[in-house]
Every structure is written in structure tokens, then in C-alpha cells.
Scaffold this motif. Sequence first.
Motif, PDB file in Angstrom:
ATOM      1  N   GLY A   5       3.915  13.312  -4.581  1.00  0.00           N
ATOM      2  CA  GLY A   5       3.220  11.978  -4.156  1.00  0.00           C
ATOM      3  C   GLY A   5       3.238  11.985  -2.714  1.00  0.00           C
ATOM      4  O   GLY A   5       2.951  13.144  -1.996  1.00  0.00           O
ATOM      5  N   LYS A   6       3.384  10.890  -2.244  1.00  0.00           N
ATOM      6  CA  LYS A   6       3.554  10.509  -0.728  1.00  0.00           C
ATOM      7  C   LYS A   6       4.908  10.633  -0.126  1.00  0.00           C
ATOM      8  O   LYS A   6       4.934  10.406   1.249  1.00  0.00           O
ATOM      9  CB  LYS A   6       2.868   9.422  -0.278  1.00  0.00           C
ATOM     10  CG  LYS A   6       3.185   8.114  -0.693  1.00  0.00           C
ATOM     11  CD  LYS A   6       2.468   7.040  -0.218  1.00  0.00           C
ATOM     12  CE  LYS A   6       3.070   5.563  -0.910  1.00  0.00           C
ATOM     13  NZ  LYS A   6       2.470   4.429  -0.374  1.00  0.00           N
ATOM     14  N   SER A  10       0.149   8.795  11.646  1.00  0.00           N
ATOM     15  CA  SER A  10      -0.799   7.881  10.703  1.00  0.00           C
ATOM     16  C   SER A  10      -2.419   8.130  11.013  1.00  0.00           C
ATOM     17  O   SER A  10      -3.128   7.153  11.066  1.00  0.00           O
ATOM     18  CB  SER A  10      -0.509   6.697  10.607  1.00  0.00           C
ATOM     19  OG  SER A  10       0.842   6.413  10.103  1.00  0.00           O
ATOM     20  N   GLU A  47      -0.298   9.187   2.928  1.00  0.00           N
ATOM     21  CA  GLU A  47       0.354   7.884   2.658  1.00  0.00           C
ATOM     22  C   GLU A  47      -0.792   6.792   2.393  1.00  0.00           C
ATOM     23  O   GLU A  47      -0.379   5.925   2.043  1.00  0.00           O
ATOM     24  CB  GLU A  47       0.936   7.611   3.937  1.00  0.00           C
ATOM     25  CG  GLU A  47       0.345   7.223   5.251  1.00  0.00           C
ATOM     26  CD  GLU A  47       1.209   6.946   6.502  1.00  0.00           C
ATOM     27  OE1 GLU A  47       2.323   7.150   6.191  1.00  0.00           O
ATOM     28  OE2 GLU A  47       0.612   6.785   7.488  1.00  0.00           O
ATOM     29  N   GLN A  48      -1.823   7.286   2.451  1.00  0.00           N
ATOM     30  CA  GLN A  48      -3.137   6.016   2.269  1.00  0.00           C
ATOM     31  C   GLN A  48      -3.212   6.200   0.636  1.00  0.00           C
ATOM     32  O   GLN A  48      -4.269   6.975   0.102  1.00  0.00           O
ATOM     33  CB  GLN A  48      -4.407   6.662   2.643  1.00  0.00           C
ATOM     34  CG  GLN A  48      -4.374   7.037   4.230  1.00  0.00           C
ATOM     35  CD  GLN A  48      -6.067   7.898   4.505  1.00  0.00           C
ATOM     36  OE1 GLN A  48      -6.563   6.957   4.962  1.00  0.00           O
ATOM     37  NE2 GLN A  48      -6.036   8.948   4.322  1.00  0.00           N
ATOM     38  N   GLY A  49      -2.412   5.299  -0.084  1.00  0.00           N
ATOM     39  CA  GLY A  49      -2.579   5.412  -1.602  1.00  0.00           C
ATOM     40  C   GLY A  49      -1.251   4.925  -1.943  1.00  0.00           C
ATOM     41  O   GLY A  49      -0.255   4.742  -1.260  1.00  0.00           O
ATOM     42  N   THR A  50      -1.038   4.161  -3.304  1.00  0.00           N
ATOM     43  CA  THR A  50      -0.059   3.479  -3.734  1.00  0.00           C
ATOM     44  C   THR A  50       0.846   4.858  -4.547  1.00  0.00           C
ATOM     45  O   THR A  50       0.320   5.838  -4.757  1.00  0.00           O
ATOM     46  CB  THR A  50      -0.364   2.520  -4.659  1.00  0.00           C
ATOM     47  OG1 THR A  50      -1.418   3.147  -5.776  1.00  0.00           O
ATOM     48  CG2 THR A  50      -0.881   1.240  -4.052  1.00  0.00           C
ATOM     49  N   GLN A  51       1.945   4.346  -4.601  1.00  0.00           N
ATOM     50  CA  GLN A  51       3.237   5.301  -4.889  1.00  0.00           C
ATOM     51  C   GLN A  51       2.934   6.174  -6.107  1.00  0.00           C
ATOM     52  O   GLN A  51       2.866   7.543  -6.212  1.00  0.00           O
ATOM     53  CB  GLN A  51       4.521   4.704  -5.045  1.00  0.00           C
ATOM     54  CG  GLN A  51       5.742   5.538  -5.298  1.00  0.00           C
ATOM     55  CD  GLN A  51       7.103   4.880  -5.430  1.00  0.00           C
ATOM     56  OE1 GLN A  51       7.050   4.160  -6.619  1.00  0.00           O
ATOM     57  NE2 GLN A  51       7.803   4.710  -4.285  1.00  0.00           N
ATOM     58  N   TYR A 110      -3.064  13.259   8.083  1.00  0.00           N
ATOM     59  CA  TYR A 110      -3.258  13.020   6.922  1.00  0.00           C
ATOM     60  C   TYR A 110      -3.721  14.225   6.200  1.00  0.00           C
ATOM     61  O   TYR A 110      -3.520  14.696   5.075  1.00  0.00           O
ATOM     62  CB  TYR A 110      -4.039  12.033   6.513  1.00  0.00           C
ATOM     63  CG  TYR A 110      -3.638  10.806   7.019  1.00  0.00           C
ATOM     64  CD1 TYR A 110      -2.224  10.379   6.849  1.00  0.00           C
ATOM     65  CD2 TYR A 110      -4.573   9.519   7.067  1.00  0.00           C
ATOM     66  CE1 TYR A 110      -1.834   9.332   7.156  1.00  0.00           C
ATOM     67  CE2 TYR A 110      -4.050   8.336   7.227  1.00  0.00           C
ATOM     68  CZ  TYR A 110      -2.665   8.107   7.408  1.00  0.00           C
ATOM     69  OH  TYR A 110      -2.223   6.922   7.607  1.00  0.00           O
ATOM     70  N   ASP A 145      -8.393  11.899  -1.675  1.00  0.00           N
ATOM     71  CA  ASP A 145      -8.451  11.558  -3.085  1.00  0.00           C
ATOM     72  C   ASP A 145      -8.834  12.607  -3.976  1.00  0.00           C
ATOM     73  O   ASP A 145      -9.384  12.291  -4.986  1.00  0.00           O
ATOM     74  CB  ASP A 145      -9.093  10.111  -3.240  1.00  0.00           C
ATOM     75  CG  ASP A 145      -8.701   9.340  -4.448  1.00  0.00           C
ATOM     76  OD1 ASP A 145      -7.740   9.765  -5.083  1.00  0.00           O
ATOM     77  OD2 ASP A 145      -9.485   8.633  -4.890  1.00  0.00           O
ATOM     78  N   TYR A 191       0.171   6.257  -8.008  1.00  0.00           N
ATOM     79  CA  TYR A 191      -1.275   6.999  -7.991  1.00  0.00           C
ATOM     80  C   TYR A 191      -1.133   8.459  -7.354  1.00  0.00           C
ATOM     81  O   TYR A 191      -1.451   9.319  -7.545  1.00  0.00           O
ATOM     82  CB  TYR A 191      -2.062   6.299  -7.345  1.00  0.00           C
ATOM     83  CG  TYR A 191      -3.571   6.664  -7.382  1.00  0.00           C
ATOM     84  CD1 TYR A 191      -4.263   6.532  -8.692  1.00  0.00           C
ATOM     85  CD2 TYR A 191      -4.038   7.492  -6.518  1.00  0.00           C
ATOM     86  CE1 TYR A 191      -5.742   7.220  -8.407  1.00  0.00           C
ATOM     87  CE2 TYR A 191      -5.273   8.142  -6.451  1.00  0.00           C
ATOM     88  CZ  TYR A 191      -5.983   8.103  -7.461  1.00  0.00           C
ATOM     89  OH  TYR A 191      -7.261   8.597  -7.554  1.00  0.00           O
TER      90      TYR A 191
END
Lengths: 441, 169
Positions: free
Chosen positions: B139-140, B148, B101-105, B153, B66, B107
Motif C-alpha cells: 500500500g502506501k 509530497s 500517499e494520496q489515498g486511504t490505507q 509520488y 490510481d 484502498y
Amino acid sequence: MIKFCLSLILALGLAAPLTAQERSGPLRIEITEGVIEPVPIAVAPFLAENAAASDFARRITDVVAADLIGTGLFRNIPESAYISRVSGFDAPVAYADWRAINAEALVVGAVTLSSDNRLLVKFRLFDVFSGAPLGEGLQFAGSTGSWRRVAHKVADQVYARITGESAYFDSRVVYVETTGPKNARQRRLSIMDYDGANVQYLSDASSIVLAPRFSPTGDRVLFTSYESGFPQIYEIAVGATQKRALGLDTDSMTFAPRYAPDGRRVVYSEAKGGNTDLYLLDLQSGKRNRLTSAPSIETAPDFSPDGSQIVFESDRSGGQQLYIMPASGGEPKRISFGQGRYGTPVWSPRGDYIAFTKQNAGRFHIGVMRTDGSAERLLTASFLDEGPTWAPNGRVLMFTRETAGSDGEPALFSVDISGRNLKRVATGTAASDPAWSPLLP
Amino acid sequence: MKIIHAGLLIAALGLGACTNADRFGPGAGGAGAGAGGAGAPGSVNDPTSAAYFNATVGDRVLFAVDQSTLSAEAQQVLAGQASWLMTNGAYTALIEGHADEQGTQAYNLALGARRASAVQNFLISQGVAPNRLRTISYGKERPLEICSTEACYSQNRRAVTVLTAGAGL
């Protein structure tokens, strides 16, 4: 657009007066309370009023039953348990026989296929323990190609009469069909009936497409595509093949578009110089207004149903949280205060709740809260649940659930707002990014 | 000006969609040819080639969860990129920002934009002409590694400097 005629069948004096009743009032399920046991009902096989209609009668019965059972609120009593058959659409109902097998409600229907290939579908709903019809009989007419929609309309009537909620079965979902491995995903903009039937493609799989949204009338779709090389917002009419770019800057990324309830304006995110803010575009004039000016990330906007406010996510406080501001911009008010991060807020079409994605302690959740941030409830938990969208009646949510690992795949799931009836939506392939249409006309 | 700009964009993105480090095969970096060097023109041994840039200078930097802050190690790689870009003026660069992938699209799209912008600003601060650099976020949507766990990551939270032969924008 398919046109349905809908006509009321005059209620006949069929109901025999009942002396003993187990209930004080008519059949009613309060779905917000969360039903533990599905209510047993009998969806009697619809009668074919002519031979040509028999196949449609069977299929329509199946879809009506599947819609109702799919809510988790009902259980369909198998025909083998019936004591009496439905001998004719207008025949008197033998309430005692249905009561004996514990059917709380009885659905009776009949299908006619006219010589000009049109379907006439009529139904009646009976409250077995009150011994009376629940509402009037109704008749729908449509083309043979629209038989599923006719069935959904019948089920919508049954659902609405028993729950007192508005309906949602005759609706569609726009989503992204997903194929290929995680690091080489192919994505295709797709539309299906809410139950996964009648898939239709709006794009090929040649570029990344993201986060489609229906217009308030359900006839247009906004989405983000990388087709030009950069993520940009496009609009396409449902059933069309040509999309149009919304004419925004070609040198900055635009994404996360959402129609205003008037269908004439679009709120979206734009990243300039690494900073993402919210903008409002007037579709007709092309005029743009900047709604936020902060060094933080402002994205995932959505309008309140009355169009007066916008809910969105921002990391201005350090982590992702939910905020509400006037639709014309202005000072945002934070509404999420729990542990973890909150994103992708969507306002219920009924105005009562905001659904969201929450990340906390390495898990993802779909949750709902009141619009002032109170009464937060988490409905799901998994490795990755994301991006809820509301059914037209504001009582069911659909979202993306992705599994972990190298062969991880996204799928569409739905859950009702009491957290019950979590289930996978029957898409033929992996799928993500669902957005529910309004109830079809 | 605007028209040239748009045309270049399309050329750049045809390459930008790839995620493999070896996206520039032999001969792909044609603009580097003729500038002198030990290896065959365009090969990994030709210090003016995109292949050399990717393999030796390093085409990517990684980020903490992040975050879009450039670590000391990232700054070192980017200083090398800046100096290479200033020596090899026939290239432009598209900087791709990515998230895990740890997060919303949405964002993660915004986060990827931040990361790409952080790299762009650093390269400009080192003297690279702003009109040679563009940014994009995936993004992701385009992870490099597919497990995962943090091992994957950490490789996916990246900004990749993708070279294109051509004059400034």
C-alpha cells in the motif's frame, strides 16, 4: 479488569428553594447544535477527607476538569474567582455566590484513601441557576492505580447529566505508535486512555502493523501485521503478549478486519490474484463466507450496530464510493454521491450516522452522513485526514491527520460531529490508525 | 508442498522488507554464480546476478495515479524481466505493489495488490512459470521517496520485482 463499585449517596435536602430563575428548565446543553461559547462551570477542588488522599484529590480534580473542558462545551472558572469555598462535601451550597461568578454548574467532590489503599471518590453536581442538585450524589471506589479511571467516571456522570448524551471519557483508544522517517517507519501497536494517558504496548516495532479494532467488549483487538512476511489478520487480548493469527490463507493478503457486534464474527478484506473482496469469518468454527464477488476493490467494511448490515467502500462505479449491503452479503446499495472519493466508512454506535474519509480536489476530509447518504457534512479539511473512529457515545470522532513533505508525520486528532473542537490528542510520539473502545465497564 | 511453500515465503520476505535498489550486495545473489558472465560472480557485471537484474534489466515499473495498467514502457521492462527470469531459472521473485500517499490505507493496499498482480500476470504471459512468482502489497506504507509532490509520488507508485535465490515454489 478493574472493578468499580458505585453507590448512590442519598440526596440530602440541601437545595434552597429559589424564587427568581433565569431559565425555565434545568441546565441542558444540546451538543448537536454546536456550542459557540463554552458554558462556565466550577469544578471545585475535590476535598481530601484524610491527609493521605490530598494528592489524589488534586489529581482527580484536574482530570475531571480536563475531561469536561476538553469537550469544548465547558469553561472551568478558576478558583481565584470563587466568592465562597466548598467547606465540606455535605455543606449547603451558597448558590448566590456561584451565580455571582456566572457558574452554570458546580461540581463538588471528596476523596478518601482507606487504610487498605482504596480510593473512595464521591461527587455532587449542582445546577446553580436552578438552585438544585442535578441528579443524585454518587460514590466510586477503586484501587489507587485506577485513580484516572475514577476521575473519568465522575466526569462522565457530569457530562451525561448536563448534555443528556451518554458518556465517553472512561474509554481507551488502540492505535499505532509511529517513529522514524516516512520511508522507514516503525510501527507499534499501542493502547492509551482516550486522553493519551497510560500508554501500553501490544507489539514491538519489528513489523508493520495496521488498522487495529477493538472487540465490542473492549477486551480483544484485531489488527493486520506483516510479521509473517505477508499482511495477515491477528487477534490479541488486551494485556496479553501472545497474538494469534486467524488462520486464513497464508498465500493471500488479508486486511481491514472488523468485529461484528456479537464479537464472534469478523468481516475483512482479502486480495486474491490482485482482486480484493469482503469475507466473513466465524471465529469459533473458522468457517468463512465470501460476501462480495466483483472484479472491483471491496474493502474497509464495518457493521451497523445491530449487526444486520455492512457498510464498505468499493470502486465498482469507477472511483471509491460507499455502499451498504446485508450482513450476509447480497446486492449493495450505493449511498455516497457527492464530488470526489469516499472511503473508510464507520457506522456510529448510535446507528444514526456514517463517518468517512473523503478526497476531493487534492484535499482530505473527515465527514458524516446519514445512513441513507443524506445530510452529508464535512467536519475537517487538510493535506491528509483519514480513518475516523467513533467515541462510544457517537458524538465525537478521532482520526489520523498527516502533514505533508519529507518530515511529514501522522498525529491523532478529534472533532465533534458538529465540526467543532478540532484538537490534537496528546500522544507522546507520532501516531496513526486510532480505534476507540466501547465505554469501559 | 504447502510446507515448502511457507518456508520459502519467509526467506523471500526477509528481503522484501527493504526498499533500496541496492538491497543485493556483493555475494547476495549466490545462486547466480557459476552460470558464466563477464563480471565477478554476484556483482553488477555478472549478468546472472540479482544485482545485474536490478541495475540493468530494471527491477521496477511505475504506474499512473490510481491505475494498475501497464504502460508500453513498463511492458518493455517486464518483457526484459521475463526473459531474464527464464534464462536464470534458479531465482524466484516476489513482486511488491506500492501506492503513493494520496489515498486511504486499505484502498492503497488493494491498489498495490492490483499492481503487483498486473506485473505477475504479464510475466506469466511471457512464459515465466507461475510457481516462481508471488505478490505482496505494501500500500502506501513503504514509500521510496518522501516528498509530497508528484516528483516523489510518481516514483512511489511502483511494482518492484524482488529476486530470491531458490527453486520454484
